[in-house]
Design an enzyme around this catalytic site. Sequence first.
Site, PDB file in Angstrom:
ATOM      1  N   GLU A  44      24.863  35.930  -7.534  1.00 37.06           N
ATOM      2  CA  GLU A  44      23.792  36.603  -8.273  1.00 37.06           C
ATOM      3  C   GLU A  44      23.361  37.921  -7.637  1.00 37.06           C
ATOM      4  O   GLU A  44      22.907  38.825  -8.340  1.00 37.06           O
ATOM      5  CB  GLU A  44      22.565  35.681  -8.354  1.00 37.06           C
ATOM      6  N   ASP A  54      24.944  15.355  -8.561  1.00 41.95           N
ATOM      7  CA  ASP A  54      25.705  16.590  -8.606  1.00 41.95           C
ATOM      8  C   ASP A  54      27.137  16.376  -9.083  1.00 41.95           C
ATOM      9  O   ASP A  54      27.810  17.316  -9.485  1.00 41.95           O
ATOM     10  CB  ASP A  54      25.729  17.227  -7.211  1.00 41.95           C
ATOM     11  N   GLY A  68      27.151  27.141   0.089  1.00 46.25           N
ATOM     12  CA  GLY A  68      28.193  26.278  -0.434  1.00 46.25           C
ATOM     13  C   GLY A  68      28.720  26.922  -1.703  1.00 46.25           C
ATOM     14  O   GLY A  68      27.930  27.331  -2.559  1.00 46.25           O
ATOM     15  N   HIS A  85      29.901  29.358  -8.728  1.00 49.23           N
ATOM     16  CA  HIS A  85      28.640  29.137  -8.010  1.00 49.23           C
ATOM     17  C   HIS A  85      28.910  29.517  -6.559  1.00 49.23           C
ATOM     18  O   HIS A  85      29.508  28.749  -5.801  1.00 49.23           O
ATOM     19  CB  HIS A  85      28.208  27.674  -8.123  1.00 49.23           C
TER      20      HIS A  85
END
Length: 387
Positions: free
Chosen positions: A314, A130, A193, A189
């Site tokens: 989203e 990541d 998290g 994002h």
Amino acid sequence: MTRAEPVAVAINAGSSSVKVALFTLAAEPELLVRASLPAQAQGRSPVDARSRPVLDWIEENARGRDLRGAGHRFVHGGASHRSPERITPALRAALGELVLLAPNQLPEELELLDSIAAAHPGLAQIACFDTGFHSGMPAVARRLPLPQIYADAGVERYGFHGLSYEFLLQALARIAGEEAAAGRVIFAHLGSGSSLAAVRERQCVDTTMGFTPIGGVVMSSRSGDLDPGAMTFIARRDRLTADELEELLSCRSGLLGISGVSGDMRLLLERETDDPSCRLAVAAYVHSVRKAIGALTAVLGGLDTLVFSGGIGERSPAIRARICTGLDYLGVDLDEPANQANSPLISTAPSLPQEKARAVAVRVIATDEEQVIARAMAKLIGAPEKP
């Protein structure tokens, strides 16, 4: 007799669930089936609680197929491991030595790796890191203001959610064109998290998370950035060990800490009208994300595209709208009907030529970290040639 179809499984272990997906082993992998499995299971040991459901899922869904590989998302690769790698005994040992960098995630990720190796001896496994997406950040963004001895020990800003950002950058190029992907982009994002990344000319130049995934903006149960003095005060006052302090900052802070009720944004939005603590938690989250957008825009020298992703990004029009409120000075103008509909493009189209030059395209793109893992598997394991 037809040969069984070559497939590979992508495994994405998160804090509350393990996402698993089966793909064809091809240069452009095709998704066959995916699921989100609970991270815990009652009545099982901590190791088995995470591994057993994954092993059972693989057994059920890979039956009758030619399972060639398993790919894992690893939260940390340290300073030496950035690009996807095939797991070898040397790499497994190196990852074990990195547990100190990510004690909340790496042990469970390694347990999954070891469990699959035991159940499927000889199966090719790969690690996707990541932190890799952020490895090209300039030194001014990577270096933490600490003595050199700590920099030498690997204490720097690594950044996380890299697999998500890699997918989003590729998706942006496909949806909006290469020029948009090469412009000044902020990816948000936002989920349990949450982090943001500033990308220019397809390279990450800064990000909100730092040495660990605890830092950055306010999150579900993670504190985000804090005055270091607050942490030393708490540790002294309550006589906390390092592990106890990390548990507080990682598991009992953020939205959960402020609200005293939950770290789930959906529940907080439902209760905010009648509960001032829930209302403050939501406001703190919005404030921290909006502030991060302003700061990252300054780093980029302007903003062309803002992309929302992750569970909140989203699926929560209310949070997106609140974050974008007051960002008109940057050129952000939300199209509210499009936002409410979770449309791919939620900004208004500029009507005048002079407005077009400073208008920011605001997009909603669903991320797919498992797809990134599948592509890496095809590259490292080798996609079989078509007959």
